[in-house]
Design an enzyme around this catalytic site. Structure first.
Site, PDB file in Angstrom:
ATOM      1  N   LEU A 130      -3.487   2.588  -4.762  1.00 41.76           N
ATOM      2  CA  LEU A 130      -2.247   2.955  -4.206  1.00 41.76           C
ATOM      3  C   LEU A 130      -2.476   3.962  -3.150  1.00 41.76           C
ATOM      4  CD1 LEU A 130       0.367   3.167  -7.060  1.00 41.76           C
ATOM      5  CD2 LEU A 130       0.009   1.269  -5.436  1.00 41.76           C
ATOM      6  N   ASP A 131      -1.564   3.935  -2.015  1.00 39.60           N
ATOM      7  CA  ASP A 131      -1.775   4.852  -1.140  1.00 39.60           C
ATOM      8  C   ASP A 131      -1.341   6.329  -1.510  1.00 39.60           C
ATOM      9  OD1 ASP A 131      -2.486   2.771   0.831  1.00 39.60           O
ATOM     10  OD2 ASP A 131      -0.416   2.804   1.554  1.00 39.60           O
ATOM     11  N   GLN A 132      -1.992   7.371  -0.907  1.00 40.49           N
ATOM     12  CA  GLN A 132      -1.527   8.714  -1.287  1.00 40.49           C
ATOM     13  C   GLN A 132      -0.364   8.982  -1.518  1.00 40.49           C
ATOM     14  OE1 GLN A 132      -3.838  11.731   0.747  1.00 40.49           O
ATOM     15  NE2 GLN A 132      -2.558  13.296   0.071  1.00 40.49           N
TER      16      GLN A 132
ATOM     17  N   ARG B 287       3.808  -1.425   4.154  1.00 31.97           N
ATOM     18  CA  ARG B 287       4.075  -0.401   5.283  1.00 31.97           C
ATOM     19  C   ARG B 287       3.992  -1.351   6.640  1.00 31.97           C
ATOM     20  NH1 ARG B 287       0.743   4.594   3.556  1.00 31.97           N
ATOM     21  NH2 ARG B 287       1.663   5.674   5.684  1.00 31.97           N
TER      22      ARG B 287
END
Length: 284
Positions: A133-135, A233
Site C-alpha cells: 500500500l502507498d505510504q 489515485r
C-alpha cells in the site's frame, strides 16, 4: 521450522513431488533439499517423493534456516501492529496512514514491516511482502508468515483471486458507478509519479461504486482488477476527481490521503477456507 498442513477435501490424489512442484510452487533447489534430507512427512511418517498424497493426509514440511534467502530486518515496535486476521501461514494487518509498507534500504527502520517483524519474532515467524500500500494509504495489508505460502499468495494476487475494495473521498461529484480502463505508465519527468499512457502503459482496471455524492465531493468504493502503482489515485485524477488530500495528483487539502483499503477476501491456499476481512472504521 516445521509446517504442518492437512490437505483439504477437494484435494485430488497426486504424487508428493507434483504437489510440491506444481501445486505448492516449491523451488527446485528446496525440493531437492527436502528429498535429500527426508524432510517431508505424510501422516507422521517419512515420505518418498513418488508417494501418492490425497485429501485428509497431513503433510509436515521441515525447512532449514538456509533453505530460503531472507533479508534481515531491524525490529520495530510490536505494539504498533493491529491484527485483522492471523493463522500459522499468513497475517492481515490494518496499516496506518503515513507509514511505509516495507524498508527500501538495508537497515531502514520505521516501516510497518519492521513492526510486524517484532510482533512475529516470539513465534519465530517472519513477514514476507505479498503486496503493498502507498505510504499515505491505510487499511488491509496481507503478509506471508513463511516462504512456503508466499508463492501461493503471490499467484492468487497475479490471477486476480484476492478481492480488494477501497474507500475513497474524492473531489467533485461522481453520480453513477463506472469502470476506468486507462493504461498507466511512468512519468518521465517525476520518478515518484505515474501517468495515463495509452500507448506504452500497462493495462489497469478500476471499478468505481458510488456510496454518496454532493456537488463538492463524493464517497466511493474502488475495486481493483489490476494492481498498478498508484492505480486508484491516477485513474481518479484522470477523471477530474482526485482523491482529497492527495499531494501528488491533487492538492494537500486534508491531513491525509483519503484512501483506505477497506475490505479484502481470498481463499486460503492450504485450507481453501474463504477469508473475509474488513478494516473498520474506515473513512466513514
Amino acid at each position: 521450522m516445521n509446517y504442518t498442513i492437512q490437505l483439504p477435501a477437494s484435494q485430488k490424489p497426486l504424487s508428493l513431488a507434483d504437489l510440491l512442484e506444481k501445486q505448492w510452487l516449491v523451488p527446485r533447489k528446496v525440493r531437492h533439499l527436502l528429498r535429500m534430507r527426508k524432510n517431508c512427512l505424510v501422516n507422521g511418517a517419512i515420505a518418498e517423493f513418488h508417494q501418492i498424497v490425497q485429501a485428509g493426509d497431513t503433510l509436515t514440511v521441515i525447512l532449514e534456516e538456509t533453505d530460503y534467502n531472507y533479508q534481515p530486518l531491524q525490529l520495530g515496535q510490536a505494539k504498533n501492529v493491529k491484527v485483522l486476521y492471523e493463522d500459522s501461514h499468513l497475517i492481515v494487518v490494518d496499516k496506518p496512514a503515513g507509514i511505509k509498507t516495507h524498508p527500501n534500504e538495508p537497515g531502514e527502520k520505521g516501516t510497518l514491516m519492521n513492526d510486524l517483524a517484532a510482533y512475529l519474532a516470539p513465534s519465530q515467524s517472519r513477514p514476507y511482502v505479498v503486496h503493498r500500500l502507498d505510504q499515505e494509504t491505510s487499511g488491509t495489508l496481507l503478509f506471508a508468515k513463511n516462504p512456503l505460502v508466499l508463492p501461493l499468495l503471490s499467484r492468487l494476487l497475479e490471477e486476480k483471486q484476492i478481492y480488494r475494495r477501497y474507500q475513497a473521498l474524492v473531489k467533485g461529484e461522481i453520480s453513477r458507478d463506472l469502470t476506468i480502463t486507462k493504461k498507466i505508465g511512468r512519468d518521465r519527468h517525476d520518478r515518484r509519479k505515474r501517468v495515463i499512457d495509452p500507448r506504452g502503459g500497462q493495462i489497469a482496471v478500476t471499478h468505481v461504486e458510488v456510496f454518496s455524492h454532493t456537488p463538492k465531493e463524493s464517497r466511493i468504493f474502488c475495486i481493483l482488477e489490476t494492481g498498478r502503482t498508484h492505480q486508484i489515485r491516477v485513474h481518479l485524477a484522470a477523471l477530474g476527481h482526485p482523491i482529497i488530500g492527495d499531494p501528488l495528483y491533487g492538492k494537500q487539502t486534508a491531513p491525509r490521503l483519503m484512501l483506505h483499503a477497506y475490505q479484502m477476501s481470498l481463499k486460503h491456499p492450504f485450507t481453501e477456507e474463504t477469508i473475509e476481512i474488513t478494516a473498520n472504521p474506515g473513512l466513514w
